[in-house]
Design an enzyme around this catalytic site. Structure first.
Site, mmCIF file in Angstrom:
data_model
loop_
_atom_site.group_PDB
_atom_site.id
_atom_site.type_symbol
_atom_site.label_atom_id
_atom_site.label_comp_id
_atom_site.label_asym_id
_atom_site.label_seq_id
_atom_site.Cartn_x
_atom_site.Cartn_y
_atom_site.Cartn_z
ATOM 1 N N ASP A 86 0.820 -1.215 0.000
ATOM 2 C CA ASP A 86 0.000 0.000 0.000
ATOM 3 C C ASP A 86 0.856 1.267 0.000
ATOM 4 O O ASP A 86 0.577 2.208 -0.734
ATOM 5 C CB ASP A 86 -0.924 0.009 1.228
ATOM 6 C CG ASP A 86 -1.952 -1.107 1.149
ATOM 7 O OD1 ASP A 86 -2.643 -1.200 0.119
ATOM 8 O OD2 ASP A 86 -2.046 -1.901 2.109
ATOM 9 N N HIS A 111 -7.154 -3.396 -2.305
ATOM 10 C CA HIS A 111 -7.463 -2.749 -1.024
ATOM 11 C C HIS A 111 -7.608 -1.264 -1.339
ATOM 12 O O HIS A 111 -6.855 -0.728 -2.155
ATOM 13 C CB HIS A 111 -6.339 -3.027 -0.022
ATOM 14 C CG HIS A 111 -6.462 -2.332 1.300
ATOM 15 N ND1 HIS A 111 -7.640 -2.295 2.029
ATOM 16 C CD2 HIS A 111 -5.557 -1.646 2.048
ATOM 17 C CE1 HIS A 111 -7.432 -1.628 3.156
ATOM 18 N NE2 HIS A 111 -6.176 -1.219 3.185
ATOM 19 N N GLU A 198 -8.092 -6.082 10.640
ATOM 20 C CA GLU A 198 -6.730 -6.607 10.810
ATOM 21 C C GLU A 198 -6.087 -6.093 12.094
ATOM 22 O O GLU A 198 -5.299 -6.786 12.721
ATOM 23 C CB GLU A 198 -5.856 -6.353 9.577
ATOM 24 C CG GLU A 198 -5.524 -4.900 9.290
ATOM 25 C CD GLU A 198 -5.090 -4.659 7.838
ATOM 26 O OE1 GLU A 198 -5.399 -5.475 6.948
ATOM 27 O OE2 GLU A 198 -4.451 -3.625 7.589
ATOM 28 N N SER A 255 -16.099 -29.273 25.799
ATOM 29 C CA SER A 255 -16.766 -29.799 26.994
ATOM 30 C C SER A 255 -17.692 -28.765 27.639
ATOM 31 O O SER A 255 -17.561 -27.566 27.384
ATOM 32 C CB SER A 255 -15.705 -30.212 28.024
ATOM 33 O OG SER A 255 -15.005 -29.056 28.470
HETATM 34 N N1 LIG Z 1 -1.240 -9.672 1.932
HETATM 35 C C1 LIG Z 1 -2.523 -10.002 1.735
HETATM 36 O O1 LIG Z 1 -2.898 -11.160 1.854
HETATM 37 C C2 LIG Z 1 -3.540 -8.991 1.342
HETATM 38 C C3 LIG Z 1 -3.136 -7.830 0.709
HETATM 39 N N2 LIG Z 1 -4.071 -6.992 0.163
HETATM 40 C C4 LIG Z 1 -3.624 -5.809 -0.558
HETATM 41 O O2 LIG Z 1 -2.871 -6.247 -1.677
HETATM 42 C C5 LIG Z 1 -1.886 -5.274 -1.996
HETATM 43 C C6 LIG Z 1 -0.521 -5.933 -2.038
HETATM 44 O O3 LIG Z 1 -0.208 -6.368 -0.720
HETATM 45 P P1 LIG Z 1 0.740 -7.610 -0.445
HETATM 46 O O4 LIG Z 1 0.447 -8.701 -1.420
HETATM 47 O O5 LIG Z 1 0.660 -7.871 1.021
HETATM 48 O O6 LIG Z 1 2.144 -6.982 -0.773
HETATM 49 P P2 LIG Z 1 3.595 -7.627 -0.611
HETATM 50 O O7 LIG Z 1 4.317 -6.887 0.458
HETATM 51 O O8 LIG Z 1 3.545 -9.112 -0.507
HETATM 52 O O9 LIG Z 1 4.159 -7.195 -2.042
HETATM 53 C C7 LIG Z 1 5.421 -7.295 -2.342
HETATM 54 C C8 LIG Z 1 5.609 -7.056 -3.852
HETATM 55 O O10 LIG Z 1 5.744 -5.659 -4.106
HETATM 56 C C9 LIG Z 1 7.087 -5.397 -4.504
HETATM 57 N N3 LIG Z 1 7.528 -4.183 -3.799
HETATM 58 C C10 LIG Z 1 7.931 -4.100 -2.514
HETATM 59 N N4 LIG Z 1 8.264 -2.847 -2.211
HETATM 60 C C11 LIG Z 1 8.080 -2.117 -3.328
HETATM 61 C C12 LIG Z 1 8.263 -0.757 -3.652
HETATM 62 N N5 LIG Z 1 8.723 0.119 -2.751
HETATM 63 N N6 LIG Z 1 7.957 -0.355 -4.906
HETATM 64 C C13 LIG Z 1 7.496 -1.228 -5.819
HETATM 65 N N7 LIG Z 1 7.304 -2.544 -5.572
HETATM 66 C C14 LIG Z 1 7.596 -2.966 -4.349
HETATM 67 C C15 LIG Z 1 7.886 -6.620 -4.103
HETATM 68 O O11 LIG Z 1 8.974 -6.813 -4.967
HETATM 69 C C16 LIG Z 1 6.881 -7.722 -4.248
HETATM 70 O O12 LIG Z 1 6.790 -8.152 -5.574
HETATM 71 C C17 LIG Z 1 -2.023 -4.194 -0.920
HETATM 72 O O13 LIG Z 1 -2.876 -3.201 -1.433
HETATM 73 C C18 LIG Z 1 -2.685 -4.929 0.239
HETATM 74 O O14 LIG Z 1 -3.401 -4.084 1.108
HETATM 75 C C19 LIG Z 1 -5.407 -7.265 0.205
HETATM 76 C C20 LIG Z 1 -5.865 -8.408 0.823
HETATM 77 C C21 LIG Z 1 -4.971 -9.292 1.535
HETATM 78 C C1 LIG Z 2 -4.838 -10.749 4.618
HETATM 79 C C2 LIG Z 2 -5.706 -9.551 4.715
HETATM 80 O O1 LIG Z 2 -6.861 -9.579 4.347
HETATM 81 C C3 LIG Z 2 -5.214 -8.353 5.444
HETATM 82 C C4 LIG Z 2 -4.999 -8.790 6.873
HETATM 83 O O2 LIG Z 2 -6.204 -7.363 5.391
HETATM 84 C C5 LIG Z 2 -3.926 -7.780 4.887
HETATM 85 O O3 LIG Z 2 -2.963 -8.538 4.670
HETATM 86 O O4 LIG Z 2 -3.853 -6.556 4.698
HETATM 87 MG MG LIG Z 3 -8.031 -7.978 4.605
HETATM 88 MG MG LIG Z 4 -5.536 -5.430 4.904
#
Ligand SMILES: NC(=O)C1=CN([C@@H]2O[C@H](COP(=O)(O)OP(=O)(O)OC[C@H]3O[C@@H](n4cnc5c(N)ncnc54)[C@H](O)[C@@H]3O)[C@@H](O)[C@H]2O)C=CC1
Ligand SMILES: CC(=O)[C@](C)(O)C(=O)O
Ligand SMILES: [Mg+2]
Ligand SMILES: [Mg+2]
Length: 335
Positions: A86, A111, A198, A255
């Site tokens: 984010d 998100h 969260e 239980s």
């Molecule tokens: N983690 C989750 O399960 C959930 C995440 N979201 C949303 O999904 C989106 C992505 O979140 P995540 O998957 O947790 O992210 P993450 O932290 O796992 O993403 C990392 C990715 O972004 C790249 N990255 C890291 N820093 C960077 C930067 N400064 N500039 C450009 N790229 C960069 C990394 O190389 C990697 O490919 C967010 O908007 C989050 O709120 C929504 C629902 C659940």
């Molecule tokens: C996994 C999920 O839905 C969260 C907790 O909102 C997040 O990773 O930002």
């Molecule tokens: Mg969530």
């Molecule tokens: Mg979240």
């Protein structure tokens, strides 16, 4: 409460609005990998866009993608999906997306943070919509592979084409989300409830309650291994029962002693004082104060976040969990 949410399933949705469109998935982390793989397996055209070569780049290649630099993935794309953290989205948008925006492009989020708090303000000639999985990325992938799907929220912020919701639902379907259900919401409702959830329960509340219970037992002289199984490992089984059969199903499986103690003592531990603080935390999200604080923390290099990770890594509960890993793995069901 007579309101009934609008929920879409596979029968109400089609992939047609996105067939043949070029979809750029920016980021290949928790959600990015799950989205890129699920969308590709659903027959959509996916390119992974990344800032630089590194861990994500290698992982994407290992999964059969040919990752491109962010701006190169964006230049070509009809649909740009933000799956970088984010706090990183604003800069990626400003430097690598905004300069290449074309009429009729789609800007998609998992998100609502950056849109709701106005860190990103796309021009009026694009569609802006969201598909927000209500589960962690690896589970979004695992459920899809096993024929299921994690429920999602869908919302439209800007509907230039008049077809934004159809496209959001197409993504929801390709992700596996509509195998369960896609609930219609707004960016405001998704952003605020996601953050509140969260912080107060999913990550913050559960983690601190488990830690507090574990540490109390250890302080009282009980063995850390016994405390770990009681306060951390067994929680999954209890939550799984609630997940499968509701609170009544869980209560029927424990239980009467546990039911009686649970009803009486639970309310003393999580009391009106706790609820008041929960409400305060929720209000802090709703007022935008939490977002302000997090943006400021990120600007200083996220010291509090880093310290949290370091402290947890060193904690007795985490050390104990690592020591018990083999036993826990051995006991897991084999099918
Ligand atoms: N983690 C989750 O399960 C959930 C995440 N979201 C949303 O999904 C989106 C992505 O979140 P995540 O998957 O947790 O992210 P993450 O932290 O796992 O993403 C990392 C990715 O972004 C790249 N990255 C890291 N820093 C960077 C930067 N400064 N500039 C450009 N790229 C960069 C990394 O190389 C990697 O490919 C967010 O908007 C989050 O709120 C929504 C629902 C659940
Ligand atoms: C996994 C999920 O839905 C969260 C907790 O909102 C997040 O990773 O930002
Ligand atoms: Mg969530
Ligand atoms: Mg979240």
């Amino acid at each position: 409460m007579s309101h009934i949410a609008k929920i879409y399933t596979d029968r109400d949705t089609t992939l047609d609005p996105l067939k043949g469109k070029k979809i750029a998935v920016l980021g290949y982390g928790s959600q990015g990998r799950a989205w890129a793989l699920n969308l590709r397996d659903s027959g959509l055209h996916v390119t992974v866009g990344l800032e630089r070569e590194g861990k994500s780049w290698e992982q994407a290649k290992a999964d059969g993608f040919d990752p491109k630099k962010t701006e190169d993935a964006v230049k070509d794309a009809d649909v740009v999906i933000f799956l970088v953290p984010d706090m990183a989205q604003r800069l990626v948008y400003r430097e690598k997306v905004q300069p290449y925006i074309r009429d009729g492009m789609d800007i998609v989020f998992a998100h609502g943070f950056n849109i709701h708090y106005r860190l990103i303000e796309p021009p009026s000639n694009v569609d802006v919509y969201m598909v927000a999985p209500k589960g962690p990325g690896p589970i979004v992938r695992e459920f899809y592979v096993k024929g299921g799907g994690v429920p999602v929220l869908v919302a439209v912020h800007q509907n230039h084409s008049g077809k934004a919701m159809e496209k959001a639902l197409a993504i929801a379907k390709a992700l596996g989300g509509t195998r369960a259900g896609a609930i219609e919401t707004t960016f405001k409702e998704e952003t605020e409830t996601d953050l509140i959830g969260e912080q107060t329960i999913l990550v913050g509340g559960v983690m601190e309650l488990m830690k507090a219970a574990f540490e109390t037992l250890v302080e009282m002289g009980y063995q850390p291994e016994v405390a770990y199984f009681e306060t951390i490992n067994e929680l999954k089984m209890i939550v799984d029962l609630i997940y499968d059969k509701g609170f009544m199903g869980m209560l029927k499986a424990v239980s009467d002693t546990a039911k009686y103690g649970g009803f009486t003592v639970g309310k003393q531990v999580i009391n009106n004082e706790t609820r008041k603080r929960l409400r305060e935390a929720a209000e802090k999200v709703r007022s935008g104060k939490f977002a302000e604080e997090w943006i400021e923390e990120y600007g200083r290099g996220s010291p509090t976040l880093q310290k949290g990770m370091e402290d947890m890594d060193k904690s007795l509960e985490e050390q104990t969990g690592r020591r018990l890993k083999e036993i826990i793995e051995r006991g897991k069901p084999k099918s």
